[in-house]
Motif scaffolding. Structure first.
Motif, PDB file in Angstrom:
ATOM      1  N   TRP A 160       0.840  -1.261   0.124  1.00 59.89           N
ATOM      2  CA  TRP A 160       0.066   0.114   0.097  1.00 59.89           C
ATOM      3  C   TRP A 160       0.920   1.239  -0.012  1.00 59.89           C
ATOM      4  CZ3 TRP A 160      -5.183  -0.131  -0.303  1.00 59.89           C
ATOM      5  CH2 TRP A 160      -5.734  -1.463  -0.590  1.00 59.89           C
ATOM      6  N   GLN A 161       0.729   1.921  -0.934  1.00 60.87           N
ATOM      7  CA  GLN A 161       1.546   3.175  -1.157  1.00 60.87           C
ATOM      8  C   GLN A 161       0.940   4.536  -1.743  1.00 60.87           C
ATOM      9  OE1 GLN A 161       4.823   3.243  -3.982  1.00 60.87           O
ATOM     10  NE2 GLN A 161       4.530   0.885  -4.013  1.00 60.87           N
ATOM     11  N   GLN A 162       1.593   5.543  -1.448  1.00 66.52           N
ATOM     12  CA  GLN A 162       1.076   7.004  -2.003  1.00 66.52           C
ATOM     13  C   GLN A 162       1.251   6.974  -3.560  1.00 66.52           C
ATOM     14  OE1 GLN A 162      -1.366   8.348   0.623  1.00 66.52           O
ATOM     15  NE2 GLN A 162      -0.815   9.904  -1.024  1.00 66.52           N
ATOM     16  N   VAL A 163       0.516   7.260  -4.294  1.00 64.41           N
ATOM     17  CA  VAL A 163       0.784   7.255  -5.873  1.00 64.41           C
ATOM     18  C   VAL A 163      -0.044   8.312  -6.349  1.00 64.41           C
ATOM     19  CG1 VAL A 163       1.028   4.846  -5.932  1.00 64.41           C
ATOM     20  CG2 VAL A 163      -1.359   5.843  -6.595  1.00 64.41           C
ATOM     21  N   THR A 164       0.304   9.007  -7.420  1.00 64.84           N
ATOM     22  CA  THR A 164      -0.452   9.868  -8.348  1.00 64.84           C
ATOM     23  C   THR A 164      -0.957   9.026  -9.357  1.00 64.84           C
ATOM     24  OG1 THR A 164       1.215  11.532  -8.004  1.00 64.84           O
ATOM     25  CG2 THR A 164      -0.480  11.824  -9.860  1.00 64.84           C
TER      26      THR A 164
ATOM     27  N   ARG B 283      11.385   8.762  -7.783  1.00 63.31           N
ATOM     28  CA  ARG B 283       9.846   8.879  -7.997  1.00 63.31           C
ATOM     29  C   ARG B 283       9.796   8.493  -9.468  1.00 63.31           C
ATOM     30  NH1 ARG B 283       4.986  10.342  -6.333  1.00 63.31           N
ATOM     31  NH2 ARG B 283       3.697  11.398  -7.821  1.00 63.31           N
ATOM     32  N   VAL B 284       9.049   7.365  -9.696  1.00 66.46           N
ATOM     33  CA  VAL B 284       8.814   6.944 -10.903  1.00 66.46           C
ATOM     34  C   VAL B 284       7.436   7.260 -11.827  1.00 66.46           C
ATOM     35  CG1 VAL B 284       8.882   4.621 -12.272  1.00 66.46           C
ATOM     36  CG2 VAL B 284      10.123   4.861 -10.364  1.00 66.46           C
ATOM     37  N   HIS B 285       7.568   7.647 -12.985  1.00 65.45           N
ATOM     38  CA  HIS B 285       6.470   8.026 -13.557  1.00 65.45           C
ATOM     39  C   HIS B 285       6.188   7.064 -14.879  1.00 65.45           C
ATOM     40  CE1 HIS B 285       5.976  12.097 -11.883  1.00 65.45           C
ATOM     41  NE2 HIS B 285       7.468  12.102 -11.716  1.00 65.45           N
TER      42      HIS B 285
ATOM     43  N   PHE C 184       4.881   6.515  -8.702  1.00 63.09           N
ATOM     44  CA  PHE C 184       5.010   6.051  -7.625  1.00 63.09           C
ATOM     45  C   PHE C 184       6.586   6.255  -6.960  1.00 63.09           C
ATOM     46  CE2 PHE C 184       5.690   2.922 -10.482  1.00 63.09           C
ATOM     47  CZ  PHE C 184       6.803   2.295 -10.422  1.00 63.09           C
ATOM     48  N   ILE C 185       6.681   5.988  -5.707  1.00 66.01           N
ATOM     49  CA  ILE C 185       8.103   6.129  -4.919  1.00 66.01           C
ATOM     50  C   ILE C 185       8.676   4.667  -4.704  1.00 66.01           C
ATOM     51  CG2 ILE C 185       9.188   6.924  -2.973  1.00 66.01           C
ATOM     52  CD1 ILE C 185       8.162   9.155  -4.119  1.00 66.01           C
ATOM     53  N   THR C 186      10.089   4.407  -5.133  1.00 66.56           N
ATOM     54  CA  THR C 186      10.611   3.487  -4.715  1.00 66.56           C
ATOM     55  C   THR C 186      11.905   3.728  -3.948  1.00 66.56           C
ATOM     56  OG1 THR C 186      11.925   3.472  -6.831  1.00 66.56           O
ATOM     57  CG2 THR C 186      10.028   2.025  -6.700  1.00 66.56           C
ATOM     58  N   PRO C 187      12.264   3.008  -3.140  1.00 67.73           N
ATOM     59  CA  PRO C 187      13.632   3.377  -2.483  1.00 67.73           C
ATOM     60  C   PRO C 187      14.983   3.244  -3.088  1.00 67.73           C
ATOM     61  CG  PRO C 187      12.775   1.109  -1.553  1.00 67.73           C
ATOM     62  CD  PRO C 187      11.741   1.609  -2.653  1.00 67.73           C
ATOM     63  N   THR C 188      14.870   2.589  -4.216  1.00 64.27           N
ATOM     64  CA  THR C 188      16.128   2.503  -4.775  1.00 64.27           C
ATOM     65  C   THR C 188      15.778   2.698  -6.217  1.00 64.27           C
ATOM     66  OG1 THR C 188      15.858   0.053  -5.501  1.00 64.27           O
ATOM     67  CG2 THR C 188      17.020   0.462  -3.363  1.00 64.27           C
ATOM     68  N   ALA C 189      17.016   2.775  -7.186  1.00 65.75           N
ATOM     69  CA  ALA C 189      16.720   3.250  -8.650  1.00 65.75           C
ATOM     70  C   ALA C 189      16.466   1.893  -9.511  1.00 65.75           C
ATOM     71  CB  ALA C 189      17.988   3.676  -9.167  1.00 65.75           C
ATOM     72  N   SER C 190      15.386   1.291  -9.163  1.00 62.67           N
ATOM     73  CA  SER C 190      14.917  -0.124  -9.635  1.00 62.67           C
ATOM     74  C   SER C 190      14.408   0.022 -11.138  1.00 62.67           C
ATOM     75  CB  SER C 190      13.887  -0.515  -8.942  1.00 62.67           C
ATOM     76  OG  SER C 190      14.109  -0.701  -7.546  1.00 62.67           O
ATOM     77  N   TYR C 191      13.915   1.163 -11.386  1.00 60.28           N
ATOM     78  CA  TYR C 191      13.338   1.357 -12.910  1.00 60.28           C
ATOM     79  C   TYR C 191      13.947   2.308 -13.550  1.00 60.28           C
ATOM     80  CZ  TYR C 191       9.794  -1.452 -10.401  1.00 60.28           C
ATOM     81  OH  TYR C 191       9.273  -2.465  -9.589  1.00 60.28           O
ATOM     82  N   GLN C 192      14.101   2.283 -14.909  1.00 63.52           N
ATOM     83  CA  GLN C 192      14.833   3.207 -15.962  1.00 63.52           C
ATOM     84  C   GLN C 192      13.741   3.612 -17.056  1.00 63.52           C
ATOM     85  OE1 GLN C 192      18.423   1.828 -17.335  1.00 63.52           O
ATOM     86  NE2 GLN C 192      19.008   0.879 -15.480  1.00 63.52           N
ATOM     87  N   ARG C 193      13.860   4.699 -17.389  1.00 65.15           N
ATOM     88  CA  ARG C 193      13.213   5.192 -18.608  1.00 65.15           C
ATOM     89  C   ARG C 193      13.158   4.087 -19.721  1.00 65.15           C
ATOM     90  NH1 ARG C 193      11.506  10.412 -20.805  1.00 65.15           N
ATOM     91  NH2 ARG C 193      11.270  10.280 -23.000  1.00 65.15           N
ATOM     92  N   GLY C 194      11.804   3.936 -20.249  1.00 62.52           N
ATOM     93  CA  GLY C 194      11.701   2.817 -21.182  1.00 62.52           C
ATOM     94  C   GLY C 194      11.374   1.381 -20.617  1.00 62.52           C
ATOM     95  N   ASP C 195      11.652   1.211 -19.282  1.00 56.59           N
ATOM     96  CA  ASP C 195      11.184  -0.155 -18.546  1.00 56.59           C
ATOM     97  C   ASP C 195       9.623  -0.335 -18.922  1.00 56.59           C
ATOM     98  OD1 ASP C 195      13.740  -0.774 -18.030  1.00 56.59           O
ATOM     99  OD2 ASP C 195      13.500  -0.313 -15.700  1.00 56.59           O
ATOM    100  N   ARG C 196       9.370  -1.701 -19.114  1.00 62.17           N
ATOM    101  CA  ARG C 196       7.946  -2.036 -19.360  1.00 62.17           C
ATOM    102  C   ARG C 196       7.647  -2.853 -18.015  1.00 62.17           C
ATOM    103  NH1 ARG C 196       7.236  -5.604 -24.208  1.00 62.17           N
ATOM    104  NH2 ARG C 196       5.904  -6.494 -22.589  1.00 62.17           N
TER     105      ARG C 196
ATOM    106  N   VAL D 131       8.469   6.505 -18.232  1.00 63.83           N
ATOM    107  CA  VAL D 131       8.664   7.548 -18.790  1.00 63.83           C
ATOM    108  C   VAL D 131       9.763   8.540 -18.009  1.00 63.83           C
ATOM    109  CG1 VAL D 131       6.699   7.620 -20.118  1.00 63.83           C
ATOM    110  CG2 VAL D 131       6.586   9.083 -18.055  1.00 63.83           C
ATOM    111  N   ASP D 132       9.725   8.353 -16.758  1.00 56.75           N
ATOM    112  CA  ASP D 132      10.834   9.111 -16.111  1.00 56.75           C
ATOM    113  C   ASP D 132      10.952   8.554 -14.863  1.00 56.75           C
ATOM    114  OD1 ASP D 132      12.435  11.471 -15.580  1.00 56.75           O
ATOM    115  OD2 ASP D 132      10.965  12.391 -14.305  1.00 56.75           O
ATOM    116  N   ALA D 133      12.214   8.445 -14.187  1.00 52.02           N
ATOM    117  CA  ALA D 133      12.758   8.197 -12.952  1.00 52.02           C
ATOM    118  C   ALA D 133      13.455   9.224 -12.426  1.00 52.02           C
ATOM    119  CB  ALA D 133      13.057   6.758 -12.915  1.00 52.02           C
ATOM    120  N   ARG D 134      13.300   9.775 -11.127  1.00 53.57           N
ATOM    121  CA  ARG D 134      14.282  10.918 -10.463  1.00 53.57           C
ATOM    122  C   ARG D 134      14.079  10.798  -9.215  1.00 53.57           C
ATOM    123  NH1 ARG D 134      12.980  16.369 -13.644  1.00 53.57           N
ATOM    124  NH2 ARG D 134      12.770  15.534 -15.713  1.00 53.57           N
ATOM    125  N   ALA D 135      15.661  10.961  -8.707  1.00 57.63           N
ATOM    126  CA  ALA D 135      15.764  10.865  -7.127  1.00 57.63           C
ATOM    127  C   ALA D 135      15.066  12.165  -6.654  1.00 57.63           C
ATOM    128  CB  ALA D 135      17.348  11.111  -7.068  1.00 57.63           C
ATOM    129  N   ASP D 136      14.637  11.925  -5.329  1.00 61.22           N
ATOM    130  CA  ASP D 136      13.734  13.089  -4.726  1.00 61.22           C
ATOM    131  C   ASP D 136      14.885  13.568  -3.385  1.00 61.22           C
ATOM    132  OD1 ASP D 136      13.418  11.238  -2.656  1.00 61.22           O
ATOM    133  OD2 ASP D 136      11.398  11.055  -2.929  1.00 61.22           O
TER     134      ASP D 136
END
Length: 191
Positions: free
Chosen positions: A104-108, A160-162, A116-128, A149-154
């Motif tokens: 259960w987590q906060q999302v847009t 934060r993964v979009h 959504f938020i992940t604690p690590t850089a688990s996903y990169q742009r283009g990942d399905r 489409v985007d993954a940036r450190a907060d």
């Protein structure tokens, strides 16, 4: 002298309404070179029953509209019984397969995608990603395929993964749309 728009901050163009909500979220990374599986969440033996329940619910709603013109008391009674059955179904669904606390987590969320938020850089742009959501309080469980489409450190050190939905059934998109609309109504009622 006329001002030109800055290319550093493009205008925020949105095709869908977005909400910030706490939902159940299950994510599975899909290989880029393999075809999209029909059911990335390994199928559920209750999927056919859920589809039948959705079909019956649509039939009831259709017949209620015509019944409302003839008998308001009967319409009210049937709506109450339908609500009672919906509540019972949600209780049973949640007891059968409760999500763990970390799911259960906060999302847009919008019809077009999810952030959504992940604690690590688990996903990169283009990942399905295969994404399955549990939307409270109705406990709808739409799912779809999304592309990061985007993954940036907060500022907190999280990522934060979009992701944008690239493949989602119309019925699942409609469930998200109804959830967004109901969430907005509840927020207005609080204020």
């Amino acid at each position: 002298m006329a001002l030109e728009p800055s290319s550093a901050n493009p205008p925020d163009r949105r095709d869908y309404f977005r909400i910030e909500d706490r939902i159940g979220l299950e994510i599975r990374r899909l290989d880029a070179d393999t075809p999209t599986p029909n059911d990335p969440f390994n199928g559920d033996h209750l999927d056919d029953l859920r589809a039948e329940l959705r079909r019956l619910d649509q039939d009831i709603r259709l017949h209620l509209a015509s019944l409302a013109e003839r008998d308001r008391l009967m319409t009210t009674l049937i709506k109450s019984l339908n609500g009672k059955l919906d509540t019972l179904a949600r209780i049973m669904a949640f007891e059968q397969n409760p999500l763990q606390q970390d799911q259960w987590q906060q999302v847009t969320l919008s019809e077009g995608g999810i952030a959504f938020i992940t604690p690590t850089a688990s996903y990169q742009r283009g990942d399905r990603l295969a994404v399955r959501m549990t939307l409270p309080p109705e406990l709808f469980r739409p799912q779809g395929i999304a592309e990061v489409v985007d993954a940036r450190a907060d500022d907190a050190g999280n990522w934060r993964v979009h992701a944008e939905f690239t493949s989602i059934h119309d019925s699942d998109r409609q469930q998200i749309a109804r959830h967004v609309m109901r969430w907005q109504v509840r927020q207005r009622q609080k204020n």
